[in-house]
Design an enzyme around this catalytic site. Structure first.
Site, mmCIF file in Angstrom:
data_model
loop_
_atom_site.group_PDB
_atom_site.id
_atom_site.type_symbol
_atom_site.label_atom_id
_atom_site.label_comp_id
_atom_site.label_asym_id
_atom_site.label_seq_id
_atom_site.Cartn_x
_atom_site.Cartn_y
_atom_site.Cartn_z
ATOM 1 N N HIS A 103 35.325 38.208 45.632
ATOM 2 C CA HIS A 103 36.420 38.480 44.700
ATOM 3 C C HIS A 103 36.334 37.563 43.469
ATOM 4 O O HIS A 103 36.429 38.022 42.328
ATOM 5 C CB HIS A 103 37.763 38.287 45.420
ATOM 6 C CG HIS A 103 38.962 38.402 44.537
ATOM 7 N ND1 HIS A 103 39.615 39.595 44.333
ATOM 8 C CD2 HIS A 103 39.627 37.474 43.809
ATOM 9 C CE1 HIS A 103 40.631 39.398 43.509
ATOM 10 N NE2 HIS A 103 40.665 38.114 43.172
ATOM 11 N N GLU A 104 36.120 36.275 43.713
ATOM 12 C CA GLU A 104 36.063 35.325 42.589
ATOM 13 C C GLU A 104 34.819 35.536 41.741
ATOM 14 O O GLU A 104 34.870 35.411 40.512
ATOM 15 C CB GLU A 104 36.173 33.890 43.094
ATOM 16 C CG GLU A 104 37.451 33.583 43.882
ATOM 17 C CD GLU A 104 38.761 33.971 43.197
ATOM 18 O OE1 GLU A 104 38.805 34.093 41.954
ATOM 19 O OE2 GLU A 104 39.771 34.149 43.904
ATOM 20 N N HIS A 119 35.610 38.140 39.177
ATOM 21 C CA HIS A 119 36.271 37.672 37.955
ATOM 22 C C HIS A 119 35.260 37.197 36.923
ATOM 23 O O HIS A 119 35.370 37.507 35.738
ATOM 24 C CB HIS A 119 37.256 36.539 38.267
ATOM 25 C CG HIS A 119 38.513 36.998 38.919
ATOM 26 N ND1 HIS A 119 39.330 37.971 38.375
ATOM 27 C CD2 HIS A 119 39.097 36.621 40.083
ATOM 28 C CE1 HIS A 119 40.369 38.167 39.173
ATOM 29 N NE2 HIS A 119 40.246 37.356 40.227
ATOM 30 N N ASP A 121 42.170 41.260 38.545
ATOM 31 C CA ASP A 121 42.831 41.554 39.812
ATOM 32 C C ASP A 121 43.400 42.968 39.776
ATOM 33 O O ASP A 121 43.860 43.435 38.731
ATOM 34 C CB ASP A 121 43.987 40.575 40.060
ATOM 35 C CG ASP A 121 43.506 39.204 40.492
ATOM 36 O OD1 ASP A 121 42.525 39.126 41.239
ATOM 37 O OD2 ASP A 121 44.124 38.213 40.079
#
Length: 154
Positions: free
Chosen positions: A101-102, A105, A111
């Protein structure tokens, strides 16, 4: 939106190489490697790879006491710091999903909360039972679009 970073030095049709330094994320090497593979296996325009010792990495990965996060560095995609937050791990969130997920980014994704488990960018809103670390088809398309012209123009 930030531009794809100059980190690669790739030739026409080659992937943009983004290196990471996980020396401050002791105990999470396996989760980091698996999360990188989740992106590498699906987005040919980007290659996440551990930096060689003594070289400056594009992405710094650290383990912290708080919540996970990603802090982009400058206007280019693919550079910054990923924090693996132990607070989320203590609540039962999956380490591989957190790192994936990070990474998302730093690859230019926002998100998408609330969201389903099938979206890696839904983050914690998918719940602790969700261990999916693979980007969805829409997330893959977005990252390919973010890096496609950069990979092809080098």
């Amino acid at each position: 939106m930030p531009e794809a970073g100059p980190a690669a030095g790739a030739g026409r049709g080659e992937a943009v190489l983004l290196t990471y330094d996980a020396s401050a994320a002791e105990g999470f090497a396996g989760a980091i490697r698996t999360a990188a593979e989740s992106w590498n296996d699906r987005v040919p325009e980007v290659r996440l790879q551990r930096a060689r010792s003594g070289t400056e990495a594009d992405i710094r990965i650290v383990a912290t006491k708080g919540w996970p996060g990603a802090e982009p560095q400058g206007p280019s995609l693919g550079k910054g710091t990923v924090s693996i937050g132990r607070r989320a791990l203590a609540q039962g969130h999956d380490a591989i999903r957190i790192v994936s997920h990070e990474f998302g980014h730093l690859l230019g994704l926002e998100d998408r909360q609330p969201g389903p488990c099938s979206s890696v960018m839904s983050g914690k809103s998918a719940g602790t039972a969700c261990t999916n670390s693979y980007p969805s088809a829409a997330e893959i398309r977005e990252v390919r679009g973010n890096f496609g012209s950069a990979a092809g123009s080098r």
